[in-house]
Design an enzyme around this catalytic site. Structure first.
Site, mmCIF file in Angstrom:
data_model
loop_
_atom_site.group_PDB
_atom_site.id
_atom_site.type_symbol
_atom_site.label_atom_id
_atom_site.label_comp_id
_atom_site.label_asym_id
_atom_site.label_seq_id
_atom_site.Cartn_x
_atom_site.Cartn_y
_atom_site.Cartn_z
ATOM 1 N N SER A 245 0.797 -1.212 0.000
ATOM 2 C CA SER A 245 0.000 0.000 0.000
ATOM 3 C C SER A 245 0.835 1.270 0.000
ATOM 4 C CB SER A 245 -0.945 -0.033 1.193
ATOM 5 O OG SER A 245 -2.143 0.625 0.858
ATOM 6 N N ASP B 113 9.755 5.063 -10.580
ATOM 7 C CA ASP B 113 9.306 5.619 -11.859
ATOM 8 C C ASP B 113 9.920 6.979 -12.143
ATOM 9 O OD1 ASP B 113 7.822 3.368 -12.131
ATOM 10 O OD2 ASP B 113 5.860 4.342 -12.155
ATOM 11 N N LYS C 158 -1.120 -4.198 -3.206
ATOM 12 C CA LYS C 158 -2.381 -3.613 -2.762
ATOM 13 C C LYS C 158 -2.497 -2.221 -3.384
ATOM 14 C CE LYS C 158 -5.576 -1.902 0.170
ATOM 15 N NZ LYS C 158 -6.036 -0.499 0.267
#
Length: 473
Positions: free
Chosen positions: A334, A345, A359
């Site tokens: 999460s 990224d 999740k």
């Protein structure tokens, strides 16, 4: 706007456990539109069919309007009321209408996904306590799965962690009693209790076939979400165990202290998110922002307008661009995955370890009254590259096996060197030994951390400015 959203980290309550993986519970005050829209998504309008009036003699019969796709059929209503009536009349014990209706509501939400649920007063209070890092219990995150409770992660320095419970373990019995597959929520309740009381869990470790019994004593869990220290001169270690309201501020303060302790800019840092069950979305954004100068951190998308959100970093990298390695594993969930995805990224950090939990959904707390609310999955979140990691997790840049380091039984055989040869030419500094760098004991015992430090040193060497030919000797 400061958005506080819970990205629960595996299963149930963070305190003793968490029945829901990384609960992304958004504890923001939502406009009434969101509340209504959210309810409309799960409570379809009931359209009763009325008898059609007799057509006029000269007029053609009017076509009956098609029922909306979201309408509940009268047959479904009849089935529900019939079941309700049969339970009231024939169940072995008398059951109140209130209990039956609440059970129906819980079943409605439980059948949607593992994270949507009906909350009463104590459960709402538990969510609030999760954000402060202080609660009573075992310190273990769990999620109901296939009739058992699967451990997402133990919280650092808690009874569960000290007992050796690890991410991926399975709880098969509580106090010698098997878990009821149809009431795992009740099993989670049995994990709770007063501080000082004992509980015995039958734990099946990942990769084993026979469970072992572990007795734990419940206690008040006070979780310091951020810890840090110097591993070697110039190289810092930062550990985030879960994401609380002040995690971002605590991280910045810890980094400032480590910079001052090092008496020079850090050469690099390791951010340890292993077995981190998640926490607040706002905290995950703050932590990501601490290492980024710009770029998207995370976006969320859902069916309603209020679920469409985007969070971006602000200028100011606490490390000044120094290399960063992030450690993750199958217990990183999460909010931890938001940070890992943002740093990966945006090409700010190198991820090492194992694929994360996966999740990738957001839960919103929708109040019903002063004592009741529902936690409803309202959106998915996406990493800066636009990828949803729901049920997929984030793959590390460098995968590491779940290994452990051990010391040699005997010292290695000394290697022959130039100075050991007879009549060798005298060296300028012969007779003095270079100072050895003492390695942190945890680094020596922790395979993943040891590998991360080696990679971090390599990244720091690449960052060094090139030496001009005139300065070479």
């Amino acid at each position: 706007m400061r958005v506080v959203a819970r990205t629960a980290g595996r299963g149930g309550r963070t305190r003793y456990h968490r029945a829901l993986p990384s609960i992304e519970d958004r504890r923001m005050r939502l406009p009434s539109l969101l509340f209504v829209a959210g309810l409309a998504a799960v409570v379809p309008t009931v359209h009763a069919e009325e008898p059609a009036a007799a057509p006029a003699p000269a007029a053609a019969p009017a076509a009956a309007p098609a029922a909306p796709k979201s309408a509940v059929s009268l047959e479904d209503i009849r089935t529900f009321t019939a079941v309700f009536s049969l339970v009231k009349q024939g169940y072995v014990e008398d059951v109140s209408d209130q209990r039956l209706m609440q059970a129906a509501i819980r079943g409605l939400l439980a059948d949607l996904d593992p994270h949507s649920e009906y909350l009463d007063g104590p459960q709402i209070q538990e969510l609030t306590e999760d954000t402060t890092g202080s609660y009573a219990g075992l310190g273990i995150e769990v999620v109901p799965m296939d009739g058992v409770l699967r451990v997402i992660a133990p919280i650092d320095d808690t009874p569960a962690e000290r007992a050796g419970i690890k991410a991926g373990d399975t709880i098969v019995r509580i106090d010698g009693k098997p878990l009821p597959p149809d009431d795992l929520g009740g099993a989670i309740e049995r994990l709770r209790g007063k501080p000082g009381s004992e509980i015995t869990l039958s734990i099946l470790h990942e990769g084993h076939t026979v469970p072992i019994d572990v007795t734990l004593k419940r206690e008040v869990i006070r979780v310091a979400s951020v810890k840090g220290r110097m591993l070697e001169p110039g190289y810092a270690y930062l550990r985030i165990s879960q994401f609380q309201a002040e995690t971002g501020n605590d991280l910045r303060k810890r980094l400032d202290r480590l910079q001052a302790e090092n008496k020079a800019p850090l050469k690099g840092a390791i951010l340890d998110l292993r077995s981190n069950p998640g926490g607040l979305v706002s905290a995950a954004v703050d932590v990501s922002d601490a290492f980024l100068d710009a770029g998207v951190v995370v976006t969320t998308r859902g069916r309603i307008k209020e679920a469409e959100l985007s969070f971006s970093a602000t200028p100011g990298d606490q490390l000044g661009g120094a290399p960063l390695v992030v450690l993750v594993d199958n217990g990183s969930a999460s909010a931890a995955e938001i940070v890992a995805g943002a740093l990966k990224d945006n090409h700010r950090a190198l991820l090492m370890g194992r694929r994360t939990f996966g999740k990738g959904s957001v839960q919103t707390i929708l109040p019903l009254d002063a004592e009741h609310a529902i936690k409803l999955t309202t959106a998915r979140y996406y990493t800066p590259s636009g990828v949803s990691i729901q049920a997929q997790g984030i793959a590390p840049d460098i995968a590491l096996s779940d290994l452990a380091l051990t010391r040699r039984d005997a010292p290695p055989t000394p290697m022959l060197r130039e100075r050991d040869l007879r009549n060798h030419l005298q060296g300028a500094d012969e007779g003095t030994e270079p100072l050895a760098v003492e390695q942190d004991d945890q680094v020596q015992a922790d395979y993943a951390l040891n590998e991360a430090l080696n990679v971090l040193k390599g990244l720091a060497l690449q960052r060094r400015p090139a030496v001009s030919p005139e300065t070479k000797s």
